[in-house]
Structures are given as structure tokens and as C-alpha cells.
Design an enzyme around this catalytic site. Structure first.
Site, PDB file in Angstrom:
ATOM      1  N   SER A 144     -39.093 -28.160 -39.907  1.00 49.01           N
ATOM      2  CA  SER A 144     -37.956 -28.818 -39.320  1.00 49.01           C
ATOM      3  C   SER A 144     -37.990 -30.290 -40.014  1.00 49.01           C
ATOM      4  CB  SER A 144     -38.328 -29.231 -37.912  1.00 49.01           C
ATOM      5  OG  SER A 144     -37.270 -30.312 -37.398  1.00 49.01           O
ATOM      6  N   TYR A 156     -43.481 -31.626 -30.556  1.00 54.75           N
ATOM      7  CA  TYR A 156     -42.354 -30.966 -31.683  1.00 54.75           C
ATOM      8  C   TYR A 156     -42.844 -31.644 -32.979  1.00 54.75           C
ATOM      9  CZ  TYR A 156     -38.390 -28.433 -33.438  1.00 54.75           C
ATOM     10  OH  TYR A 156     -37.821 -27.418 -34.186  1.00 54.75           O
TER      11      TYR A 156
HETATM   12  N1  LIG Z   1     -31.986 -24.908 -34.452  1.00 51.47           N
HETATM   13  C1  LIG Z   1     -32.252 -25.927 -34.894  1.00 51.47           C
HETATM   14  O1  LIG Z   1     -31.593 -26.911 -35.005  1.00 51.47           O
HETATM   15  C2  LIG Z   1     -33.711 -26.030 -35.569  1.00 51.47           C
HETATM   16  C3  LIG Z   1     -33.877 -26.985 -36.483  1.00 51.47           C
HETATM   17  C4  LIG Z   1     -35.160 -27.277 -37.266  1.00 51.47           C
HETATM   18  C5  LIG Z   1     -35.911 -26.333 -36.926  1.00 51.47           C
HETATM   19  N2  LIG Z   1     -35.948 -25.287 -36.254  1.00 51.47           N
HETATM   20  C6  LIG Z   1     -36.956 -24.387 -35.940  1.00 51.47           C
HETATM   21  O2  LIG Z   1     -36.365 -22.919 -36.282  1.00 51.47           O
HETATM   22  C7  LIG Z   1     -37.114 -22.038 -35.812  1.00 51.47           C
HETATM   23  C8  LIG Z   1     -35.960 -21.091 -35.114  1.00 51.47           C
HETATM   24  O3  LIG Z   1     -35.501 -21.978 -34.201  1.00 51.47           O
HETATM   25  P1  LIG Z   1     -33.895 -21.231 -33.465  1.00 51.47           P
HETATM   26  O4  LIG Z   1     -33.279 -22.569 -33.491  1.00 51.47           O
HETATM   27  O5  LIG Z   1     -33.306 -19.978 -34.232  1.00 51.47           O
HETATM   28  O6  LIG Z   1     -34.420 -21.096 -31.953  1.00 51.47           O
HETATM   29  P2  LIG Z   1     -33.970 -19.800 -31.031  1.00 51.47           P
HETATM   30  O7  LIG Z   1     -34.803 -20.324 -29.567  1.00 51.47           O
HETATM   31  O8  LIG Z   1     -32.727 -19.361 -31.030  1.00 51.47           O
HETATM   32  O9  LIG Z   1     -35.195 -18.755 -31.367  1.00 51.47           O
HETATM   33  C9  LIG Z   1     -36.534 -18.573 -31.388  1.00 51.47           C
HETATM   34  C10 LIG Z   1     -37.265 -17.230 -31.045  1.00 51.47           C
HETATM   35  O10 LIG Z   1     -38.394 -17.465 -31.065  1.00 51.47           O
HETATM   36  C11 LIG Z   1     -38.963 -16.592 -29.873  1.00 51.47           C
HETATM   37  N3  LIG Z   1     -40.242 -17.263 -29.342  1.00 51.47           N
HETATM   38  C12 LIG Z   1     -40.720 -18.139 -28.653  1.00 51.47           C
HETATM   39  N4  LIG Z   1     -41.844 -18.200 -28.338  1.00 51.47           N
HETATM   40  C13 LIG Z   1     -42.245 -17.352 -29.043  1.00 51.47           C
HETATM   41  C14 LIG Z   1     -43.758 -16.566 -29.004  1.00 51.47           C
HETATM   42  N5  LIG Z   1     -44.671 -17.128 -28.286  1.00 51.47           N
HETATM   43  N6  LIG Z   1     -44.112 -15.481 -29.836  1.00 51.47           N
HETATM   44  C15 LIG Z   1     -43.016 -15.005 -30.366  1.00 51.47           C
HETATM   45  N7  LIG Z   1     -41.560 -15.443 -30.479  1.00 51.47           N
HETATM   46  C16 LIG Z   1     -41.636 -16.294 -29.712  1.00 51.47           C
HETATM   47  C17 LIG Z   1     -37.863 -16.761 -28.999  1.00 51.47           C
HETATM   48  O11 LIG Z   1     -37.998 -15.662 -28.045  1.00 51.47           O
HETATM   49  C18 LIG Z   1     -36.411 -16.759 -29.728  1.00 51.47           C
HETATM   50  O12 LIG Z   1     -36.326 -15.496 -29.883  1.00 51.47           O
HETATM   51  C19 LIG Z   1     -38.166 -22.781 -34.992  1.00 51.47           C
HETATM   52  O13 LIG Z   1     -39.299 -22.854 -35.503  1.00 51.47           O
HETATM   53  C20 LIG Z   1     -37.311 -24.172 -34.661  1.00 51.47           C
HETATM   54  O14 LIG Z   1     -38.481 -25.049 -34.272  1.00 51.47           O
HETATM   55  C21 LIG Z   1     -34.752 -25.046 -35.518  1.00 51.47           C
END
Ligand SMILES: NC(=O)c1ccc[n+]([C@@H]2O[C@H](COP(=O)([O-])OP(=O)(O)OC[C@H]3O[C@@H](n4cnc5c(N)ncnc54)[C@H](O)[C@@H]3O)[C@@H](O)[C@H]2O)c1
Length: 264
Positions: A144, A156
Site C-alpha cells: 500500500s 496497517y
Molecule cells: N482498497 C484500497 O484502497 C487499498 C489501497 C492499498 C492497498 N490495499 C490492499 O489491497 C489488498 C486488497 O484490498 P481490497 O481493497 O480489495 O479489499 P477487500 O476487503 O475488497 O478484499 C479483501 C479480501 O481479503 C479477504 N480476507 C480477509 N482476511 C482473510 C484471511 N484471513 N484469509 C484469506 N482472505 C482474507 C476478504 O474476505 C476479502 O475477500 C489488501 O491487502 C489491502 O490492504 C487496498
């Protein structure tokens, strides 16, 4: 490189995506499958993973499904057993949780939970899947912008810096197997995770994004596909930031925009 050159670039490749039941993981799984990969769609939410695998199947592409809790070594071993002898070419350690609290407001329990889901997951994923990459491969760990600069959220921020560092350890260690490891650092991406908090947070953050908008999951998935493919064959141990310019100095974008509106 023309679009047509990438269209089937993952034909015959097996790829694992974690957290693929939602958000970016879902879009990455769909894109990789559309380009020919056999994608292991994994998530702790087994129903969500199954739904995404079904979507991929209905689109005529190839998906396998597994319930995978990325915090559990046993769960990773079960996945390795299910994959069997198939060489794996790609791993996307994408699963993660958001937690927007500082040090004083973070309980030890929450700290440990965020560490487990966001960082131990990447350790376990690389430890389990790198040995399955018998013909070489590529690992993409989703960090991130919180892993690029000082961030206000304790667990985080710490985990996303940890993912960045651990990716470099992997890049050094796995090079002799022909396995590359890189981290991707999205900014604000339009997913359920981003929208799980307050709108004010997103709106205020956007004022510091020179691009003036959030990213789509597709824009991150394209970068993941590039890193998984031979197109990035000499890229290892580095970060790709996908943030519309936020960490390049978004504060000055906000200040100059504010000054311009004050003048008008
Ligand atoms: N959305 C953003 O703005 C953003 C920005 C930077 C980084 N990220 C990172 O991108 C990645 C995906 O985020 P997203 O926004 O698509 O989130 P999201 O919440 O839409 O999806 C995350 C998925 O991870 C799964 N998950 C949670 N705990 C788990 C576990 N213990 N085992 C397996 N799966 C698990 C959830 O069930 C969900 O399906 C994450 O690592 C997040 O930190 C997101």
C-alpha cells in the site's frame, strides 16, 4: 507492447490469488484467467471465492477454488496438497484488512490480528508456494502507499512496510529458483475495503491525489499482470506505486489547489 500480445500471455500457467473473493483480488483473478491462466481463487470467505470462480467459469476461463485462511499454516498446506504436482507460475498475496487506528487506540488483539492477516500471510504464502514454482515464477505482494510513507494507522502501516521489506528478502532468496518477487503499492482504490470506513476520509484523501480520482481495481490488476508476466523478466525486489501521484507530493497538489480556489 500491443494489447494483442498480452491477450493469452498466461496460457498454461497456474496462478494463486489470495483474498480473491472481493475487491482487487477478484478483479486480478478474472483478468489473469481471461489471459489464459488457471487461477486458484482463494479466500477465507469460501462462498465469495466460489462465486468468483463461477464468474470466471461462466466467462469460459479456467478457475479452481479453495477456502484459504492466509493466517493459517495448515490452510496453506491444504492448498498446496490441492494444487498437487502442478507447477505454479504466479502468486498474488493480496488478502488484507484495513484498520485505521493509531498506536494509542490499537489493542494488542487488533495489532496481532492485522499482523497475521496482512504480514504473516505473505510469509506463509511465499514459504508454501515458492517451492511449488519448480519452473520459475513471479510473486506479487500487495502492500500500500502505507508502506511508502509515514502513516497514521499502527498495524496497517507496520504491516505494509513489512510486506515491502519481506518482498525484498524473497527476491534475494528465490532468485536462484528463477522466482522474482515485487511489491505493489496502491493508493486509493475503489473496493469494499476502501468504502468500509468514512466517506470523509476518502474525500479528504482525494484532495491530495493529483490524478483527482480513486483508481479502479482494473488499473491495479494490470500492474499485477505485468509483474507476473515475462514482460517484467528483469524486475525483482522493487516496488511499483499505483497511486495517481499521491506519494510523489500530494500535499503540494492540495496546497496549490487550495491557493488557486482561494484566489478565484
Ligand atoms: N482498497 C484500497 O484502497 C487499498 C489501497 C492499498 C492497498 N490495499 C490492499 O489491497 C489488498 C486488497 O484490498 P481490497 O481493497 O480489495 O479489499 P477487500 O476487503 O475488497 O478484499 C479483501 C479480501 O481479503 C479477504 N480476507 C480477509 N482476511 C482473510 C484471511 N484471513 N484469509 C484469506 N482472505 C482474507 C476478504 O474476505 C476479502 O475477500 C489488501 O491487502 C489491502 O490492504 C487496498
Amino acid at each position: 507492447m500491443h494489447g494483442s500480445d498480452t491477450q493469452r500471455e498466461f496460457d498454461g500457467s497456474t496462478v494463486v490469488v489470495t483474498g480473491a473473493g472481493s475487491g482487487m483480488g477478484r478483479v486480478e483473478a478474472r483478468l489473469l484467467a481471461a489471459r489464459g491462466a488457471t487461477v486458484w481463487v482463494t479466500d477465507v470467505d469460501g462462498d465469495a471465492a466460489t462465486a468468483v470462480a463461477d464468474e470466471i467459469g461462466h466467462a469460459g476461463a479456467d478457475a479452481r477454488v479453495a477456502r484459504l485462511d492466509v493466517t493459517s499454516a495448515q490452510s496453506w498446506n491444504d492448498l498446496a496438497d490441492a494444487i498437487g504436482g502442478d507447477p505454479v507460475v504466479g502468486l498474488v498475496n493480496n488478502a488484507g484488512v484495513s484498520h485505521r487506528y493509531g498506536i494509542l487506540d490499537t489493542t494488542l488483539e487488533d495489532w496481532e490480528r492485522v499482523l497475521a492477516v496482512n504480514l504473516s500471510s505473505v510469509f506463509l504464502g511465499m514459504k508454501t508456494v515458492a517451492p511449488l514454482m519448480t519452473g520459475g515464477g513471479s510473486i506479487v505482494n500487495i502492500s500500500s502507499i502505507a508502506g511508502m510513507l509515514g502513516y497514521f494507522a499502527a498495524g496497517y502501516g507496520a504491516t505494509k512496510w513489512g510486506v515491502r521489506g519481506l518482498s525484498k528478502v524473497g527476491a534475494l532468496e528465490f532468485a536462484e529458483r528463477g522466482v522474482r518477487v515485487n511489491s505493489v503499492h496502491p493508493g486509493l482504490v475503489d473496493t469494499p475495503l476502501l468504502n468500509s470506513g468514512s466517506d470523509v476520509f476518502v474525500d479528504e484523501s482525494l484532495r491530495a491525489v493529483p490524478a483527482g480520482r480513486v483508481a479502479s481495481s482494473e488499473e491495479v490488476a494490470e500492474v499485477v499482470a505485468f509483474l507476473l508476466s515475462p514482460r517484467s523478466g528483469y524486475v525483482s525486489g522493487t516496488e511499483i506505486v499505483v497511486d495517481g501521484g499521491l506519494t510523489s507530493g500530494g500535499i503540494y497538489h492540495r496546497i496549490t489547489s487550495d491557493l488557486a480556489s482561494a484566489r478565484s
